[in-house]
Design a protein around this motif. Sequence first.
Motif, short mmCIF file in Angstrom:
data_model
loop_
_atom_site.label_atom_id
_atom_site.label_comp_id
_atom_site.label_asym_id
_atom_site.label_seq_id
_atom_site.Cartn_x
_atom_site.Cartn_y
_atom_site.Cartn_z
N PHE A 327 0.84 -1.20 0.00
CA PHE A 327 0.00 0.00 0.00
C PHE A 327 0.88 1.25 0.00
CE2 PHE A 327 -3.61 2.46 2.04
CZ PHE A 327 -4.44 2.34 0.93
N ILE A 328 1.92 1.24 0.83
CA ILE A 328 2.87 2.36 0.88
C ILE A 328 3.60 2.49 -0.46
CG2 ILE A 328 5.01 3.18 1.95
CD1 ILE A 328 4.03 1.89 4.56
N PHE A 329 4.01 1.37 -1.02
CA PHE A 329 4.68 1.36 -2.32
C PHE A 329 3.81 2.03 -3.38
CE2 PHE A 329 5.14 -0.64 -6.47
CZ PHE A 329 6.51 -0.53 -6.71
N THR A 330 2.54 1.66 -3.41
CA THR A 330 1.62 2.23 -4.41
C THR A 330 1.45 3.72 -4.22
OG1 THR A 330 0.43 0.11 -4.47
CG2 THR A 330 -0.69 2.04 -5.39
N SER A 331 1.29 4.16 -2.97
CA SER A 331 1.07 5.58 -2.69
C SER A 331 2.30 6.40 -3.06
CB SER A 331 0.73 5.76 -1.20
OG SER A 331 -0.46 5.10 -0.87
N MET A 332 3.49 5.91 -2.72
CA MET A 332 4.71 6.63 -3.06
C MET A 332 4.90 6.71 -4.57
SD MET A 332 7.40 5.28 -0.15
CE MET A 332 8.74 6.29 -0.81
N LEU A 333 4.56 5.64 -5.27
CA LEU A 333 4.68 5.64 -6.72
C LEU A 333 3.73 6.65 -7.36
CD1 LEU A 333 5.96 4.35 -9.23
CD2 LEU A 333 4.13 2.63 -9.19
N ILE A 334 2.51 6.73 -6.83
CA ILE A 334 1.54 7.70 -7.36
C ILE A 334 2.05 9.13 -7.16
CG2 ILE A 334 -0.77 8.67 -6.98
CD1 ILE A 334 -1.73 5.83 -6.37
N THR A 335 2.54 9.41 -5.94
CA THR A 335 3.05 10.76 -5.67
C THR A 335 4.26 11.08 -6.54
OG1 THR A 335 2.29 10.60 -3.38
CG2 THR A 335 3.89 12.31 -3.87
N GLY A 354 2.52 21.52 -6.36
CA GLY A 354 1.60 22.56 -5.95
C GLY A 354 0.34 22.03 -5.29
N HIS A 355 -0.22 20.95 -5.82
CA HIS A 355 -1.39 20.31 -5.23
C HIS A 355 -1.51 18.89 -5.78
CE1 HIS A 355 -3.82 20.69 -8.94
NE2 HIS A 355 -3.17 21.83 -9.10
N ILE A 356 -2.26 18.06 -5.08
CA ILE A 356 -2.44 16.66 -5.47
C ILE A 356 -3.31 16.61 -6.73
CG2 ILE A 356 -3.42 14.44 -4.81
CD1 ILE A 356 -0.95 15.03 -3.28
N ASN A 357 -2.82 15.96 -7.78
CA ASN A 357 -3.57 15.81 -9.03
C ASN A 357 -4.10 14.41 -9.23
OD1 ASN A 357 -2.91 18.52 -10.58
ND2 ASN A 357 -0.98 17.83 -9.69
N ILE A 358 -3.51 13.42 -8.55
CA ILE A 358 -3.92 12.03 -8.67
C ILE A 358 -4.30 11.53 -7.28
CG2 ILE A 358 -3.26 9.72 -9.46
CD1 ILE A 358 -1.04 11.03 -11.11
N PHE A 359 -5.42 10.83 -7.19
CA PHE A 359 -5.85 10.32 -5.88
C PHE A 359 -4.78 9.44 -5.27
CE2 PHE A 359 -7.83 6.94 -3.33
CZ PHE A 359 -8.44 7.72 -2.34
N GLN A 360 -4.44 9.75 -4.02
CA GLN A 360 -3.39 9.02 -3.31
C GLN A 360 -3.98 8.48 -2.01
OE1 GLN A 360 -1.22 8.56 -0.70
NE2 GLN A 360 0.72 9.52 -1.16
N PRO A 361 -4.10 7.15 -1.85
CA PRO A 361 -4.88 6.58 -0.74
C PRO A 361 -4.36 6.91 0.66
CG PRO A 361 -3.67 4.88 -1.95
CD PRO A 361 -3.57 6.12 -2.75
N ILE A 362 -3.06 6.78 0.90
CA ILE A 362 -2.54 7.03 2.25
C ILE A 362 -2.71 8.50 2.62
CG2 ILE A 362 -0.44 7.13 3.64
CD1 ILE A 362 0.42 4.53 2.54
N ASN A 363 -2.45 9.39 1.69
CA ASN A 363 -2.65 10.81 1.94
C ASN A 363 -4.11 11.09 2.30
OD1 ASN A 363 -1.51 13.73 1.53
ND2 ASN A 363 -3.45 13.69 0.43
N TRP A 364 -5.04 10.47 1.58
CA TRP A 364 -6.47 10.66 1.84
C TRP A 364 -6.84 10.16 3.23
CZ3 TRP A 364 -10.52 7.22 2.76
CH2 TRP A 364 -11.81 7.76 2.67
N ILE A 365 -6.30 9.01 3.63
CA ILE A 365 -6.59 8.46 4.96
C ILE A 365 -6.10 9.41 6.05
CG2 ILE A 365 -5.98 6.61 6.57
CD1 ILE A 365 -5.95 4.70 4.17
N MET A 440 7.12 14.36 1.95
CA MET A 440 7.10 14.71 0.53
C MET A 440 6.48 13.66 -0.37
SD MET A 440 8.53 17.75 0.07
CE MET A 440 7.54 18.25 1.48
N MET A 441 6.46 12.38 0.08
CA MET A 441 6.03 11.31 -0.82
C MET A 441 4.83 10.52 -0.30
SD MET A 441 8.11 11.51 -3.43
CE MET A 441 7.87 9.93 -4.25
N VAL A 442 4.85 10.14 0.96
CA VAL A 442 3.81 9.25 1.49
C VAL A 442 2.51 10.01 1.72
CG1 VAL A 442 3.18 7.66 3.34
CG2 VAL A 442 5.55 7.75 2.53
N ALA A 443 2.58 11.18 2.35
CA ALA A 443 1.38 11.96 2.64
C ALA A 443 1.66 13.45 2.48
CB ALA A 443 0.87 11.66 4.04
#
Length: 592
Positions: A327-335, A354-365, A440-443
């Motif tokens: 799950f962490i791997f996926t979120s870091m890759l998206i960011t 500047g802002h999140i453009n792609i939904f990132q699950p860990i950041n959302w949680i 910078m990457m996970v959340a």
Amino acid sequence: MALIQTSLIWVTYAVAIVILLAIAAIFVYLYQTPRDRAASVTTVCIFTTSALLATVLLTPVDIALVSSTSSSRDGRKKDWATPDRVDNIVHTLQIVYYTLYSLDALLCLLVVPFTYFWYEEYDEDATADGTQTVGSRLWGAFKYTIAFIVLVVILFLVGFFVPFAKKAKQDKHLDLDFFKHLLDQNHGERALTFALGLLITIGTIIYVIYTAAGLALLPVTLIKSAPSISTPSLAANTASQLEQNRERQRQLEGRNEGREDGLDARDRRELESLVREERTLIRRERLAAESSGEDRNWLVKSWIKIEAVFRPLKLIGGLLLMIIALFIFTSMLITGIDKAKNSVCKVGCGYILGHINIFQPINWIFVKSSKVFPIDYILFLLLVLFFFSASVVGIATVGIRFLWIVLFKIRKGHTSPQALLMATVMLTLIVLAINYSVVMMVAPQYATFGPQTYCDRASRHPGEQPDCSNHHNAIKHCTELADNPVAKDVCTPSVVSTFINRVTINFPVFGVINFWAQFAFLGIYLIVFIATLFRTPHLDTEQLDADLEEEEEEGLLASTGRRFNATWQDITGRAKKNYGTTNSADGEHSDA
């Protein structure tokens, strides 16, 4: 109300510090060798580990305090959150951050090296006959530490005089107040920013090698802690195998009777192999007896049963951690993809998003959980401890190396004081890199603004805050690119994100290296993770008779079911009947 909320946040942080102190003490006592324990080494390692974990766990406190100044429901600044009160909160956090970061740097660059040389200077014979005094030992340790003092002075001097990034000044994308604020700092702050930016970059290199491997191996360590064969089965199979071994030895010795020249070369080699195998089986039989609690009192036997009962939790926990790591791997890759594609200034500012453009699950949680403190703090604590534990497993597995040469091995109960101090320095640098990676990457959105929102509507009267109570679609999350007068008044970035962004925008080379290193981290994790599914590397943790057992060649998934069966047999104390032989290398059943 504001005072109560602020006090609750700081009390939560104090409780976390106490927990961290206990975790650091357990870590040090678990790994250091009992024979060579030194009070100075133990104290410095525990204090340094606690300080570095306290630094990274200040992040959710930072986010909670700056987020408490506004209401996420209607996107308005709270009545008590005057500019002076907000500045006071930010200033307090800055003091705590600069104190902790400076403390981490001094511990890593001065205190730990001095303790290392202090321990090396100890001479038992010289102390006994009085030729070595405390003063001479202090001078000997200080003499070698002078090089590190010179290094610290050089770092701060370079940071003090190095010019600002010219590209960042000229970039039109950075005309917003958020980015201008990052460039506005005095020489003292710049010196500390440069020094810690360099330490974060060095730590990121170590983090890529050790933490990436540990993140894949930590779940495996928990799963492997449960043996694939139960103690009763191991005892029964070992006894049967030992009987077969001795019977074969008697047959070979029977052939030797009446022969003048003794056994031929082939039989002699087989007999020698059987003798070596017999010694291994005798030791394994003794270990099985100790593990089953034979000839022990009822209390020891009960404890062994309790351990077996809770062993499935390790198995389930290992599988759960494996899912979380993916799950962490996926979120870091998206960011990472989002930053590489949509960063406002790319290389010029170290890929600030500047802002999140792609939904990132860990950041959302984290953003959702931060609305109810301390849920996000607990989740953040668990996340940091997961990364920290992964780093420990990575260092224990790979060892402390210079290129391909192993300098020290980190093993439970067998780690020398010198190795423990070097591991502490590595963990200090790694935790600084973890701080960058999480923020910078996970959340990234959570670490910058938390749940803060602003009302994207114009007010009816000058100086009045806009009303979004009936226009929920006008409430927007705070971002770095929010060029709105209301957003400037409502949104307060966290101190930690400001500090890390200041490093990347003033010294873009650090930002570029740290950003692209995250992809290297993901690549190493993926390689090690795939490898563990088919061939589990030898780990030095919690293995039965680790010096005798050979490296397991089977895949992890193939052996998980047998581990549950072995646990059940340990609880009941009954071994499943096996018909066939047992491989002497790994003690597992195979049909004849």
